[in-house]
Design a protein around this motif. Structure first.
Motif, PDB file in Angstrom:
ATOM      1  N   PHE A 101       0.843  -1.202   0.000  1.00 46.02           N
ATOM      2  CA  PHE A 101       0.000   0.000   0.000  1.00 46.02           C
ATOM      3  C   PHE A 101       0.879   1.252   0.000  1.00 46.02           C
ATOM      4  CE2 PHE A 101      -2.371   3.410   1.967  1.00 46.02           C
ATOM      5  CZ  PHE A 101      -3.673   3.261   1.531  1.00 46.02           C
ATOM      6  N   LEU A 102       1.897   1.268   0.863  1.00 46.15           N
ATOM      7  CA  LEU A 102       2.803   2.411   0.933  1.00 46.15           C
ATOM      8  C   LEU A 102       3.567   2.577  -0.373  1.00 46.15           C
ATOM      9  CD1 LEU A 102       3.972   4.679   2.694  1.00 46.15           C
ATOM     10  CD2 LEU A 102       5.709   3.071   3.478  1.00 46.15           C
ATOM     11  N   ALA A 103       3.940   1.462  -1.011  1.00 43.96           N
ATOM     12  CA  ALA A 103       4.648   1.544  -2.293  1.00 43.96           C
ATOM     13  C   ALA A 103       3.774   2.218  -3.347  1.00 43.96           C
ATOM     14  CB  ALA A 103       5.057   0.145  -2.756  1.00 43.96           C
ATOM     15  N   GLY A 104       2.491   1.857  -3.395  1.00 46.84           N
ATOM     16  CA  GLY A 104       1.580   2.502  -4.336  1.00 46.84           C
ATOM     17  C   GLY A 104       1.450   3.990  -4.072  1.00 46.84           C
ATOM     18  N   TYR A 105       1.387   4.331  -2.810  1.00 48.70           N
ATOM     19  CA  TYR A 105       1.316   5.740  -2.402  1.00 48.70           C
ATOM     20  C   TYR A 105       2.548   6.509  -2.881  1.00 48.70           C
ATOM     21  CZ  TYR A 105       1.028   9.709   0.873  1.00 48.70           C
ATOM     22  OH  TYR A 105       0.973  10.958   1.438  1.00 48.70           O
ATOM     23  N   MET A 106       3.729   5.904  -2.697  1.00 47.51           N
ATOM     24  CA  MET A 106       4.973   6.574  -3.061  1.00 47.51           C
ATOM     25  C   MET A 106       5.147   6.668  -4.572  1.00 47.51           C
ATOM     26  SD  MET A 106       6.275   7.605  -0.284  1.00 47.51           S
ATOM     27  CE  MET A 106       7.955   8.063  -0.716  1.00 47.51           C
ATOM     28  N   ILE A 107       4.587   5.719  -5.326  1.00 42.21           N
ATOM     29  CA  ILE A 107       4.668   5.788  -6.790  1.00 42.21           C
ATOM     30  C   ILE A 107       3.998   7.064  -7.292  1.00 42.21           C
ATOM     31  CG2 ILE A 107       3.773   4.750  -8.916  1.00 42.21           C
ATOM     32  CD1 ILE A 107       4.311   1.997  -7.599  1.00 42.21           C
ATOM     33  N   VAL A 108       2.849   7.396  -6.710  1.00 43.26           N
ATOM     34  CA  VAL A 108       2.147   8.620  -7.118  1.00 43.26           C
ATOM     35  C   VAL A 108       3.009   9.847  -6.847  1.00 43.26           C
ATOM     36  CG1 VAL A 108       0.141  10.090  -6.639  1.00 43.26           C
ATOM     37  CG2 VAL A 108      -0.133   7.618  -6.819  1.00 43.26           C
ATOM     38  N   ILE A 156     -12.850  20.385  -5.410  1.00 42.89           N
ATOM     39  CA  ILE A 156     -11.935  19.237  -5.544  1.00 42.89           C
ATOM     40  C   ILE A 156     -11.009  19.134  -4.337  1.00 42.89           C
ATOM     41  CG2 ILE A 156     -10.191  20.520  -6.880  1.00 42.89           C
ATOM     42  CD1 ILE A 156      -9.722  17.891  -8.430  1.00 42.89           C
ATOM     43  N   LYS A 157     -10.579  20.273  -3.802  1.00 48.15           N
ATOM     44  CA  LYS A 157      -9.782  20.258  -2.574  1.00 48.15           C
ATOM     45  C   LYS A 157     -10.596  19.658  -1.434  1.00 48.15           C
ATOM     46  CE  LYS A 157      -7.068  21.642   0.903  1.00 48.15           C
ATOM     47  NZ  LYS A 157      -5.654  21.359   1.147  1.00 48.15           N
ATOM     48  N   LYS A 163     -11.636  12.526   1.707  1.00 50.96           N
ATOM     49  CA  LYS A 163     -11.166  11.148   1.539  1.00 50.96           C
ATOM     50  C   LYS A 163      -9.975  10.864   2.455  1.00 50.96           C
ATOM     51  CE  LYS A 163     -13.869   9.810  -1.880  1.00 50.96           C
ATOM     52  NZ  LYS A 163     -14.783   8.632  -1.786  1.00 50.96           N
ATOM     53  N   CYS A 164      -9.090  11.860   2.599  1.00 53.73           N
ATOM     54  CA  CYS A 164      -7.901  11.672   3.437  1.00 53.73           C
ATOM     55  C   CYS A 164      -8.241  11.676   4.928  1.00 53.73           C
ATOM     56  CB  CYS A 164      -6.881  12.778   3.149  1.00 53.73           C
ATOM     57  SG  CYS A 164      -6.148  12.707   1.495  1.00 53.73           S
ATOM     58  N   GLY A 181      -3.636  -5.427  -5.293  1.00 44.73           N
ATOM     59  CA  GLY A 181      -4.780  -4.611  -4.889  1.00 44.73           C
ATOM     60  C   GLY A 181      -4.369  -3.568  -3.874  1.00 44.73           C
ATOM     61  N   ALA A 182      -3.450  -3.946  -2.959  1.00 43.81           N
ATOM     62  CA  ALA A 182      -2.948  -2.997  -1.968  1.00 43.81           C
ATOM     63  C   ALA A 182      -2.159  -1.883  -2.641  1.00 43.81           C
ATOM     64  CB  ALA A 182      -2.072  -3.726  -0.950  1.00 43.81           C
ATOM     65  N   VAL A 183      -1.359  -2.237  -3.653  1.00 44.28           N
ATOM     66  CA  VAL A 183      -0.622  -1.214  -4.401  1.00 44.28           C
ATOM     67  C   VAL A 183      -1.593  -0.236  -5.063  1.00 44.28           C
ATOM     68  CG1 VAL A 183       0.929  -0.800  -6.362  1.00 44.28           C
ATOM     69  CG2 VAL A 183       1.368  -2.716  -4.817  1.00 44.28           C
ATOM     70  N   GLN A 184      -2.657  -0.777  -5.662  1.00 44.44           N
ATOM     71  CA  GLN A 184      -3.656   0.074  -6.314  1.00 44.44           C
ATOM     72  C   GLN A 184      -4.346   0.991  -5.305  1.00 44.44           C
ATOM     73  OE1 GLN A 184      -6.310  -2.560  -8.401  1.00 44.44           O
ATOM     74  NE2 GLN A 184      -4.687  -3.365  -9.724  1.00 44.44           N
ATOM     75  N   MET A 185      -4.686   0.429  -4.135  1.00 48.51           N
ATOM     76  CA  MET A 185      -5.325   1.251  -3.103  1.00 48.51           C
ATOM     77  C   MET A 185      -4.386   2.361  -2.634  1.00 48.51           C
ATOM     78  SD  MET A 185      -7.349  -1.552  -0.773  1.00 48.51           S
ATOM     79  CE  MET A 185      -7.929  -0.302   0.382  1.00 48.51           C
ATOM     80  N   GLY A 186      -3.097   2.015  -2.465  1.00 46.88           N
ATOM     81  CA  GLY A 186      -2.130   3.033  -2.070  1.00 46.88           C
ATOM     82  C   GLY A 186      -2.013   4.130  -3.105  1.00 46.88           C
ATOM     83  N   ALA A 187      -2.055   3.735  -4.382  1.00 41.25           N
ATOM     84  CA  ALA A 187      -1.972   4.730  -5.458  1.00 41.25           C
ATOM     85  C   ALA A 187      -3.208   5.632  -5.468  1.00 41.25           C
ATOM     86  CB  ALA A 187      -1.810   4.030  -6.803  1.00 41.25           C
ATOM     87  N   ILE A 188      -4.359   5.045  -5.228  1.00 42.63           N
ATOM     88  CA  ILE A 188      -5.591   5.850  -5.181  1.00 42.63           C
ATOM     89  C   ILE A 188      -5.524   6.840  -4.026  1.00 42.63           C
ATOM     90  CG2 ILE A 188      -8.088   5.784  -4.787  1.00 42.63           C
ATOM     91  CD1 ILE A 188      -8.050   3.006  -6.163  1.00 42.63           C
ATOM     92  N   HIS A 189      -5.102   6.346  -2.853  1.00 46.39           N
ATOM     93  CA  HIS A 189      -4.959   7.258  -1.709  1.00 46.39           C
ATOM     94  C   HIS A 189      -3.911   8.324  -1.998  1.00 46.39           C
ATOM     95  CE1 HIS A 189      -4.619   8.933   2.225  1.00 46.39           C
ATOM     96  NE2 HIS A 189      -3.402   8.445   2.412  1.00 46.39           N
ATOM     97  N   GLY A 190      -2.805   7.931  -2.643  1.00 51.88           N
ATOM     98  CA  GLY A 190      -1.784   8.909  -3.009  1.00 51.88           C
ATOM     99  C   GLY A 190      -2.334   9.979  -3.934  1.00 51.88           C
ATOM    100  N   ALA A 191      -3.218   9.574  -4.864  1.00 53.02           N
ATOM    101  CA  ALA A 191      -3.813  10.549  -5.782  1.00 53.02           C
ATOM    102  C   ALA A 191      -4.698  11.532  -5.027  1.00 53.02           C
ATOM    103  CB  ALA A 191      -4.623   9.815  -6.850  1.00 53.02           C
TER     104      ALA A 191
END
Length: 262
Positions: A101-108, A156-157, A163-164, A181-191
């Motif tokens: 999840f954290l990895a997905g977040y950091m990718i964003v 949008i803000k 969400k955060c 799926g965790a990576v995807q969720m992290g990326a969504i949260h990162g977005a």
């Protein structure tokens, strides 16, 4: 003698939290060291949007800043995700999924760093070609502050911030199984996190990428917006400060001068 059993869930949460704190502290220490080094060398291009860095070093610095500024605000989401994972699968799998999840977040945020570098290089080239004076460049900086203030009041803000601020709600509505799926969720949260904070991060360009006071202030504002009860009021107060500061910088570019002629 009765055997004392440790709670694996609590232990893993403590390990995750401890690692986040250690990484965050290390990132702040590195930023302080780098900032001190730039101040010791007045000739360094500290005021340049890219600070004279090539892309790999700039993006690496951006990621260190992300760890320093965003890990404190991401921690509640990450720990809530881990607890939810624990309820669905065995501990080892939950531990791996949490870091995915954290990895997905950091990718964003990595991609945002690449975009920030491209934007900074483009602005430097445009400013050089147009032979901008320091005053003109400072007015552009004022426009960034003004835009950041206005963005604080946009729907949008508000949507991204909501969400955060609600980790459990986000996890329940965005759930995906498995490590990917965790990576995807992290990326969504990162977005969502990026959508909430991107212009607050952008003000570091005119105010100083290695200005620790600015970095700390933005970190506190972002953390407060995501955790304190009166988030909307805080966003409005920040909007007033940024728009007024931006307007002053546009009207009197020497008032908050950060860019100087070389």
């Amino acid at each position: 003698m009765e055997e004392v059993r440790t709670d694996p869930i609590s232990t893993q949460r403590n390990v995750i939290l401890g690692l986040l704190i250690a990484l965050c502290a290390g990132a702040w220490a590195w930023l302080a060291w780098q900032g001190a080094g730039m101040h010791r060398h007045p000739g360094s291009p500290m005021a340049s949007p890219t600070m004279g860095m090539q892309a790999p070093l700039f993006v690496a610095m951006w990621m260190v800043m992300t760890v320093a500024m965003m890990f404190p605000t991401a921690a509640p989401m990450l720990l809530t995700f881990h607890k939810t994972q624990e309820n669905k699968r065995r501990g080892g799998q939950a531990f791996v999924a949490t870091w995915a999840f954290l990895a997905g977040y950091m990718i964003v945020w990595l991609l945002s760093g690449v975009a920030a570098y491209i934007g900074a290089v483009a602005f430097e080239a445009f400013a050089s070609r147009a032979a901008f004076s320091a005053e003109t460049t400072n007015r552009f900086g004022g426009a960034i502050l003004f835009a950041a203030g206005l963005y604080q009041l946009t729907p949008i803000k508000d949507m991204c911030l909501s969400k955060c601020r609600t980790p459990l709600s986000f996890i329940m509505t965005s759930w995906r199984d498995g490590v990917m799926g965790a990576v995807q969720m992290g990326a969504i949260h990162g977005a969502y996190c990026l959508g909430c904070c991107w212009l607050l991060c952008a003000i570091m360009f005119p105010l100083g990428m290695m200005n620790l006071a600015v970095l700390a202030t933005v970190t506190v504002v972002v953390f407060a917006e995501k955790t304190l009860p009166q988030a909307r009021l805080l966003a409005q107060a920040t909007a007033v400060i940024l728009t007024v500061g931006g307007a002053l910088m546009i009207a009197a570019p020497d008032a908050l001068s950060t860019f100087v002629e070389g």
